[in-house]
Write a protein that holds these residues in place. Structure first.
Motif, PDB file in Angstrom:
ATOM      1  N   UNK A  80       0.840  -1.205   0.000  1.00 55.40           N
ATOM      2  CA  UNK A  80       0.000   0.000   0.000  1.00 55.40           C
ATOM      3  C   UNK A  80       0.874   1.254   0.000  1.00 55.40           C
ATOM      4  N   UNK A  81       1.948   1.217   0.783  1.00 59.16           N
ATOM      5  CA  UNK A  81       2.874   2.348   0.844  1.00 59.16           C
ATOM      6  C   UNK A  81       3.460   2.659  -0.525  1.00 59.16           C
ATOM      7  N   UNK A  82       3.859   1.616  -1.242  1.00 58.30           N
ATOM      8  CA  UNK A  82       4.463   1.807  -2.564  1.00 58.30           C
ATOM      9  C   UNK A  82       3.428   2.310  -3.563  1.00 58.30           C
ATOM     10  N   UNK A  83       2.187   1.803  -3.428  1.00 62.87           N
ATOM     11  CA  UNK A  83       1.123   2.215  -4.346  1.00 62.87           C
ATOM     12  C   UNK A  83       0.790   3.694  -4.195  1.00 62.87           C
ATOM     13  N   UNK A  84       1.098   4.271  -3.021  1.00 58.89           N
ATOM     14  CA  UNK A  84       0.784   5.676  -2.763  1.00 58.89           C
ATOM     15  C   UNK A  84       2.055   6.536  -2.692  1.00 58.89           C
ATOM     16  N   UNK A  85       3.107   6.056  -3.349  1.00 57.42           N
ATOM     17  CA  UNK A  85       4.349   6.832  -3.381  1.00 57.42           C
ATOM     18  C   UNK A  85       4.214   7.987  -4.371  1.00 57.42           C
ATOM     19  N   UNK A  86       5.152   8.911  -4.286  1.00 54.29           N
ATOM     20  CA  UNK A  86       5.175  10.045  -5.209  1.00 54.29           C
ATOM     21  C   UNK A  86       6.596  10.220  -5.737  1.00 54.29           C
ATOM     22  N   UNK A  87       6.736  11.003  -6.802  1.00 53.19           N
ATOM     23  CA  UNK A  87       8.049  11.253  -7.384  1.00 53.19           C
ATOM     24  C   UNK A  87       8.486  12.675  -7.055  1.00 53.19           C
ATOM     25  N   UNK A  88       9.753  12.782  -6.661  1.00 51.44           N
ATOM     26  CA  UNK A  88      10.310  14.078  -6.267  1.00 51.44           C
ATOM     27  C   UNK A  88      11.546  14.365  -7.125  1.00 51.44           C
ATOM     28  N   UNK A  89      11.609  15.576  -7.671  1.00 53.37           N
ATOM     29  CA  UNK A  89      12.754  15.953  -8.500  1.00 53.37           C
ATOM     30  C   UNK A  89      13.993  16.153  -7.634  1.00 53.37           C
ATOM     31  N   UNK A  90      15.106  15.588  -8.099  1.00 49.10           N
ATOM     32  CA  UNK A  90      16.384  15.695  -7.374  1.00 49.10           C
ATOM     33  C   UNK A  90      17.270  16.709  -8.088  1.00 49.10           C
ATOM     34  N   UNK A  91      17.846  17.654  -7.329  1.00 53.18           N
ATOM     35  CA  UNK A  91      18.697  18.687  -7.940  1.00 53.18           C
ATOM     36  C   UNK A  91      20.083  18.777  -7.299  1.00 53.18           C
ATOM     37  N   UNK A  92      20.277  18.081  -6.177  1.00 56.40           N
ATOM     38  CA  UNK A  92      21.518  18.273  -5.404  1.00 56.40           C
ATOM     39  C   UNK A  92      22.482  17.095  -5.491  1.00 56.40           C
ATOM     40  N   UNK A  93      22.254  16.159  -6.408  1.00 60.55           N
ATOM     41  CA  UNK A  93      23.187  15.034  -6.534  1.00 60.55           C
ATOM     42  C   UNK A  93      23.078  14.426  -7.913  1.00 60.55           C
ATOM     43  N   UNK A  94      23.996  13.467  -8.172  1.00 63.99           N
ATOM     44  CA  UNK A  94      23.988  12.735  -9.444  1.00 63.99           C
ATOM     45  C   UNK A  94      23.038  11.539  -9.365  1.00 63.99           C
ATOM     46  N   UNK A  95      22.827  10.926 -10.504  1.00 69.23           N
ATOM     47  CA  UNK A  95      21.892   9.807 -10.557  1.00 69.23           C
ATOM     48  C   UNK A  95      22.404   8.606  -9.775  1.00 69.23           C
ATOM     49  N   UNK A  96      21.454   7.867  -9.174  1.00 67.60           N
ATOM     50  CA  UNK A  96      21.758   6.654  -8.438  1.00 67.60           C
ATOM     51  C   UNK A  96      20.809   5.557  -8.915  1.00 67.60           C
ATOM     52  N   UNK A  97      21.225   4.310  -8.714  1.00 63.21           N
ATOM     53  CA  UNK A  97      20.339   3.208  -9.078  1.00 63.21           C
ATOM     54  C   UNK A  97      19.054   3.319  -8.262  1.00 63.21           C
ATOM     55  N   UNK A  98      17.923   3.103  -8.930  1.00 66.93           N
ATOM     56  CA  UNK A  98      16.618   3.274  -8.283  1.00 66.93           C
ATOM     57  C   UNK A  98      15.968   4.583  -8.634  1.00 66.93           C
ATOM     58  N   UNK A  99      16.777   5.565  -9.106  1.00 66.17           N
ATOM     59  CA  UNK A  99      16.207   6.834  -9.569  1.00 66.17           C
ATOM     60  C   UNK A  99      15.455   6.632 -10.870  1.00 66.17           C
ATOM     61  N   UNK A 100      14.518   7.533 -11.138  1.00 66.06           N
ATOM     62  CA  UNK A 100      13.875   7.595 -12.449  1.00 66.06           C
ATOM     63  C   UNK A 100      14.444   8.812 -13.176  1.00 66.06           C
ATOM     64  N   UNK A 101      15.022   8.576 -14.333  1.00 62.68           N
ATOM     65  CA  UNK A 101      15.592   9.683 -15.107  1.00 62.68           C
ATOM     66  C   UNK A 101      14.703   9.965 -16.317  1.00 62.68           C
ATOM     67  N   UNK A 102      14.581  11.249 -16.654  1.00 62.31           N
ATOM     68  CA  UNK A 102      13.802  11.663 -17.813  1.00 62.31           C
ATOM     69  C   UNK A 102      14.785  11.951 -18.941  1.00 62.31           C
ATOM     70  N   UNK A 103      14.692  11.175 -20.025  1.00 62.18           N
ATOM     71  CA  UNK A 103      15.721  11.190 -21.062  1.00 62.18           C
ATOM     72  C   UNK A 103      15.210  11.688 -22.407  1.00 62.18           C
ATOM     73  N   UNK A 104      16.120  12.306 -23.157  1.00 61.48           N
ATOM     74  CA  UNK A 104      16.009  12.410 -24.614  1.00 61.48           C
ATOM     75  C   UNK A 104      17.103  11.504 -25.159  1.00 61.48           C
ATOM     76  N   UNK A 105      16.787  10.659 -26.124  1.00 58.45           N
ATOM     77  CA  UNK A 105      17.867   9.858 -26.708  1.00 58.45           C
ATOM     78  C   UNK A 105      17.619   9.632 -28.193  1.00 58.45           C
ATOM     79  N   UNK A 106      18.735   9.357 -28.892  1.00 62.97           N
ATOM     80  CA  UNK A 106      18.690   9.099 -30.330  1.00 62.97           C
ATOM     81  C   UNK A 106      19.714   8.012 -30.624  1.00 62.97           C
TER      82      UNK A 106
END
Length: 363
Positions: A80-106
């Motif tokens: 239930x906890x996971x089903x009601x989670x939210x996403x928070x933008x990170x600005x103070x560190x680099x990417x880590x495993x488990x993060x969701x990254x928003x990508x442009x790719x070609x």
């Protein structure tokens, strides 16, 4: 045409008058046809076999019990906890495993772009395995706004593939605390303790119903084991037809056709019917024996029983009782038989001999 009309009305009426349950198509013998005179039609039919069931009370059934534990409740709370989670933008560190990254790719192979290799603002959870091996690993330790070249190799022997793109945003999953506030948000309860108690009750009820269903199936198998029943071939084939039709509907819900399933499994229709035959024979044997128990114990279905069965059926398929009645007309036979079957099983279950699993193993 006159004969067809006579058969469509007269044959069912004759079955009803004689109270016969037919299990196969009739063999018809037509009398002489003369204008303005009655015609005699003789139908030879195969009827539902009547047997005498024996030893159906006191059948040995292995007792299945499961007590809902604190660990079970904790797992449900975490779901239930996971089903009601939210996403928070990170600005103070680099990417880590488990993060969701928003990508442009070609993407390109040997410098040539390919169809389907380009996307903008694509959400990718690092470590999810959504992309081919090696892709997500190369996005760990990057910053938002950073341009990245990723080099991967397709496992099917493709050339090395280069994907050039940019990380637009880094997001992390934020889980709500498991506390009174979460309990009140997701339920009608004000406190976590009340919510836990409701989860325990619900899970225990579901576990008990599941255990009863398994034990009843086991009991019916014991009924078949202690009674020798010949299963008519026509009934078995008809049951296989029903099972195949049910499989087609189930596959359709998953977006597959029966032909695709046959291709995946390498089975043709004959092989599928052979595979279903043993289960079909068991179903037919159980029906014959349960109907014998119904007859021998004079089990009846009341109007109230049938109404409840129809209401349960309607709720299961998201229909109204009125819709079900329109669909079946005045033919309540299916629901009446279902009620009687359930009553017979419940009667046998109440008088079954329950054996503890551990004691049985030691013996």
């Amino acid at each position: 045409e006159a004969l067809n009309d006579l058969l469509q009305s007269g044959y069912p009426a004759a079955l009803n008058e004689l109270e016969l349950e037919v299990i196969d198509q009739p063999r018809l013998n037509l009398g002489e046809l003369k204008k303005g005179e009655d015609v005699e039609i003789t139908a030879t039919v195969a009827c539902f076999p009547e047997v005498e069931a024996k030893d159906y009370f006191g059948l040995e059934v292995e007792k299945i019990e499961h007590e809902v534990t604190d660990e079970d409740i904790q797992k449900e709370l975490e779901r239930v906890q996971k089903a009601h989670s939210s996403m928070e933008t990170v600005t103070d560190r680099k990417t880590e495993e488990g993060d969701t990254v928003v990508l442009d790719f070609d993407g390109s192979v040997d410098g040539v772009h390919f169809d389907g290799g380009k996307a903008e603002n694509f959400d990718l959870k690092l470590g999810s395995g959504q992309f081919i091996p090696g892709f997500e690993d190369q996005l760990v330790g990057k910053e938002a706004g950073e341009e990245v070249d990723v080099h991967v190799t397709f496992p099917e022997g493709y050339q090395a593939e280069d994907l050039a793109g940019k990380i637009n945003e880094i997001k992390r999953e934020v889980l709500p605390e498991i506390n009174d506030e979460l309990a009140s948000d997701v339920s009608e309860f004000e406190t976590l303790e009340e919510y836990k108690n409701s989860i325990r009750e619900r899970m225990q009820k579901e576990d008990d119903e599941r255990a009863d269903s398994i034990m009843k199936d086991s009991m019916v198998q014991k009924l078949i084991d202690v009674n020798s029943v010949d299963t008519p071939a026509s009934m078995v084939e008809s049951e296989i037809d029903t099972m195949i039709q049910g499989m087609k509907q189930q596959l359709a819900y998953q977006g597959l056709s029966l032909e695709q399933y046959q291709k995946f499994t390498g089975m043709d229709m004959a092989a599928m019917r052979d595979q279903a035959r043993m289960d079909a024979e068991k179903r037919v044997a159980s029906r014959i024996l349960l109907k014998a128990v119904i007859r021998q114990e004079n089990i009846e279905a009341t109007e109230e029983d049938i109404d409840k069965e129809m209401a349960d059926f309607a709720a299961q398929y998201g229909q109204s009782v009125e819709d079900v009645k329109k669909m079946i007309g005045n033919d309540l036979h299916y629901f009446e038989e279902d009620v009687k079957m359930k009553k017979a099983i419940d009667m046998m279950f109440e008088k079954a001999n329950f054996v503890a699993a551990k004691a049985k193993e030691e013996e």
